[in-house]
Motif scaffolding. Structure first.
Motif, PDB file in Angstrom:
ATOM      1  N   ILE A   1      67.798   4.686  24.546  1.00  0.00           N
ATOM      2  CA  ILE A   1      67.444   4.852  25.949  1.00  0.00           C
ATOM      3  C   ILE A   1      68.575   5.621  26.610  1.00  0.00           C
ATOM      4  CG2 ILE A   1      68.453   2.701  26.798  1.00  0.00           C
ATOM      5  CD1 ILE A   1      65.648   2.491  28.347  1.00  0.00           C
ATOM      6  N   SER A   2      68.222   6.475  27.550  1.00  0.00           N
ATOM      7  CA  SER A   2      69.242   7.209  28.293  1.00  0.00           C
ATOM      8  C   SER A   2      68.893   7.168  29.774  1.00  0.00           C
ATOM      9  CB  SER A   2      69.346   8.656  27.811  1.00  0.00           C
ATOM     10  OG  SER A   2      68.122   9.321  27.992  1.00  0.00           O
ATOM     11  N   ILE A   3      69.944   7.080  30.588  1.00  0.00           N
ATOM     12  CA  ILE A   3      69.778   7.055  32.036  1.00  0.00           C
ATOM     13  C   ILE A   3      70.551   8.229  32.615  1.00  0.00           C
ATOM     14  CG2 ILE A   3      70.135   5.751  34.165  1.00  0.00           C
ATOM     15  CD1 ILE A   3      70.120   3.185  32.461  1.00  0.00           C
ATOM     16  N   HIS A   4      69.846   9.068  33.328  1.00  0.00           N
ATOM     17  CA  HIS A   4      70.471  10.209  33.994  1.00  0.00           C
ATOM     18  C   HIS A   4      70.798   9.797  35.430  1.00  0.00           C
ATOM     19  CE1 HIS A   4      69.263  12.654  30.588  1.00  0.00           C
ATOM     20  NE2 HIS A   4      68.088  12.063  30.674  1.00  0.00           N
ATOM     21  N   GLY A  19      64.935   8.051  29.870  1.00  0.00           N
ATOM     22  CA  GLY A  19      64.202   8.437  28.671  1.00  0.00           C
ATOM     23  C   GLY A  19      64.385   7.373  27.607  1.00  0.00           C
ATOM     24  N   TYR A  20      63.394   7.204  26.771  1.00  0.00           N
ATOM     25  CA  TYR A  20      63.471   6.189  25.716  1.00  0.00           C
ATOM     26  C   TYR A  20      62.688   6.647  24.512  1.00  0.00           C
ATOM     27  CZ  TYR A  20      59.045   5.101  27.946  1.00  0.00           C
ATOM     28  OH  TYR A  20      57.796   5.208  28.492  1.00  0.00           O
ATOM     29  N   ASP A  21      63.026   6.079  23.371  1.00  0.00           N
ATOM     30  CA  ASP A  21      62.304   6.354  22.132  1.00  0.00           C
ATOM     31  C   ASP A  21      62.424   5.117  21.257  1.00  0.00           C
ATOM     32  OD1 ASP A  21      60.832   7.820  20.271  1.00  0.00           O
ATOM     33  OD2 ASP A  21      62.644   8.572  19.295  1.00  0.00           O
ATOM     34  N   THR A  33      58.939  -1.324  26.143  1.00  0.00           N
ATOM     35  CA  THR A  33      58.735  -2.002  27.427  1.00  0.00           C
ATOM     36  C   THR A  33      59.967  -2.810  27.800  1.00  0.00           C
ATOM     37  OG1 THR A  33      56.350  -2.100  27.074  1.00  0.00           O
ATOM     38  CG2 THR A  33      57.276  -3.657  28.667  1.00  0.00           C
ATOM     39  N   GLU A  34      60.519  -3.514  26.843  1.00  0.00           N
ATOM     40  CA  GLU A  34      61.716  -4.320  27.098  1.00  0.00           C
ATOM     41  C   GLU A  34      62.944  -3.441  27.340  1.00  0.00           C
ATOM     42  OE1 GLU A  34      64.113  -7.668  27.734  1.00  0.00           O
ATOM     43  OE2 GLU A  34      61.945  -7.356  27.860  1.00  0.00           O
ATOM     44  N   MET A  35      63.069  -2.350  26.600  1.00  0.00           N
ATOM     45  CA  MET A  35      64.198  -1.445  26.814  1.00  0.00           C
ATOM     46  C   MET A  35      64.182  -0.911  28.244  1.00  0.00           C
ATOM     47  SD  MET A  35      64.732   0.760  23.273  1.00  0.00           S
ATOM     48  CE  MET A  35      63.538   1.949  23.758  1.00  0.00           C
ATOM     49  N   ARG A  37      62.660  -2.246  30.842  1.00  0.00           N
ATOM     50  CA  ARG A  37      62.896  -3.364  31.761  1.00  0.00           C
ATOM     51  C   ARG A  37      64.397  -3.617  31.914  1.00  0.00           C
ATOM     52  NH1 ARG A  37      64.315  -8.348  32.178  1.00  0.00           N
ATOM     53  NH2 ARG A  37      64.665  -8.676  29.961  1.00  0.00           N
ATOM     54  N   GLN A  38      65.122  -3.580  30.813  1.00  0.00           N
ATOM     55  CA  GLN A  38      66.560  -3.836  30.862  1.00  0.00           C
ATOM     56  C   GLN A  38      67.352  -2.649  31.413  1.00  0.00           C
ATOM     57  OE1 GLN A  38      68.395  -5.708  27.468  1.00  0.00           O
ATOM     58  NE2 GLN A  38      66.519  -6.846  26.993  1.00  0.00           N
ATOM     59  N   ALA A  39      66.794  -1.456  31.346  1.00  0.00           N
ATOM     60  CA  ALA A  39      67.484  -0.275  31.867  1.00  0.00           C
ATOM     61  C   ALA A  39      67.433  -0.210  33.392  1.00  0.00           C
ATOM     62  CB  ALA A  39      66.874   0.996  31.280  1.00  0.00           C
ATOM     63  N   LEU A  40      66.417  -0.815  33.990  1.00  0.00           N
ATOM     64  CA  LEU A  40      66.272  -0.714  35.444  1.00  0.00           C
ATOM     65  C   LEU A  40      67.453  -1.316  36.205  1.00  0.00           C
ATOM     66  CD1 LEU A  40      62.421  -1.280  35.739  1.00  0.00           C
ATOM     67  CD2 LEU A  40      63.695   0.886  35.922  1.00  0.00           C
ATOM     68  N   PRO A  41      67.957  -2.496  35.846  1.00  0.00           N
ATOM     69  CA  PRO A  41      69.159  -2.993  36.544  1.00  0.00           C
ATOM     70  C   PRO A  41      70.387  -2.097  36.333  1.00  0.00           C
ATOM     71  CG  PRO A  41      68.040  -4.789  35.414  1.00  0.00           C
ATOM     72  CD  PRO A  41      67.393  -3.515  34.963  1.00  0.00           C
ATOM     73  N   ALA A  42      70.481  -1.471  35.165  1.00  0.00           N
ATOM     74  CA  ALA A  42      71.593  -0.544  34.927  1.00  0.00           C
ATOM     75  C   ALA A  42      71.476   0.665  35.845  1.00  0.00           C
ATOM     76  CB  ALA A  42      71.618  -0.115  33.461  1.00  0.00           C
ATOM     77  N   ALA A  43      70.247   1.135  36.053  1.00  0.00           N
ATOM     78  CA  ALA A  43      70.030   2.251  36.986  1.00  0.00           C
ATOM     79  C   ALA A  43      70.410   1.834  38.403  1.00  0.00           C
ATOM     80  CB  ALA A  43      68.567   2.704  36.924  1.00  0.00           C
ATOM     81  N   ARG A  44      70.089   0.609  38.759  1.00  0.00           N
ATOM     82  CA  ARG A  44      70.445   0.089  40.090  1.00  0.00           C
ATOM     83  C   ARG A  44      71.963   0.044  40.243  1.00  0.00           C
ATOM     84  NH1 ARG A  44      69.058   0.063  45.180  1.00  0.00           N
ATOM     85  NH2 ARG A  44      69.605  -1.834  46.239  1.00  0.00           N
TER      86      ARG A  44
END
Length: 94
Positions: A1-4, A19-21, A33-35, A37-44
């Motif tokens: 997963i990557s967060i820009h 992005g995810y794969d 789906t879980e990846m 879900r867990q990336a959203l708080p990191a984006a926040r």
């Protein structure tokens, strides 16, 4: 997963903030789906209050992943007549 952290012109068109794969052997098990879900708080934590995700209109699995995480379809665009249309989803980041 990557967060820009920010969107440039290219990411606005074909990519988005996240992005995810998933490796083929783990597909269909809810891993993506879980990846996401867990990336959203990191984006926040990076200061993002909403994130853009894009996927091909023919990618049913990615559509499910994004929609299960609260994705709201805002647009569908044909970028190349030889490729499937792109879907543009936004997710409010909690």
């Amino acid at each position: 997963i990557s967060i820009h952290h920010a969107l440039n012109d290219a990411l606005r068109v074909q990519g988005g903030h996240i992005g995810y794969d998933t490796v083929p052997s783990l597909r269909g098990r809810g891993v993506a789906t879980e990846m996401l879900r867990q990336a959203l708080p990191a984006a926040r934590a990076l200061g993002l209050t909403e994130v853009l995700l894009t996927c091909d209109d023919t990618n049913a699995a990615s559509i499910r992943v994004i929609e299960r995480n609260g994705g709201s379809l805002r647009a569908t665009r044909t970028l190349d007549p030889n490729r499937p249309p792109k879907r543009y989803y936004w997710i409010d980041v909690p």
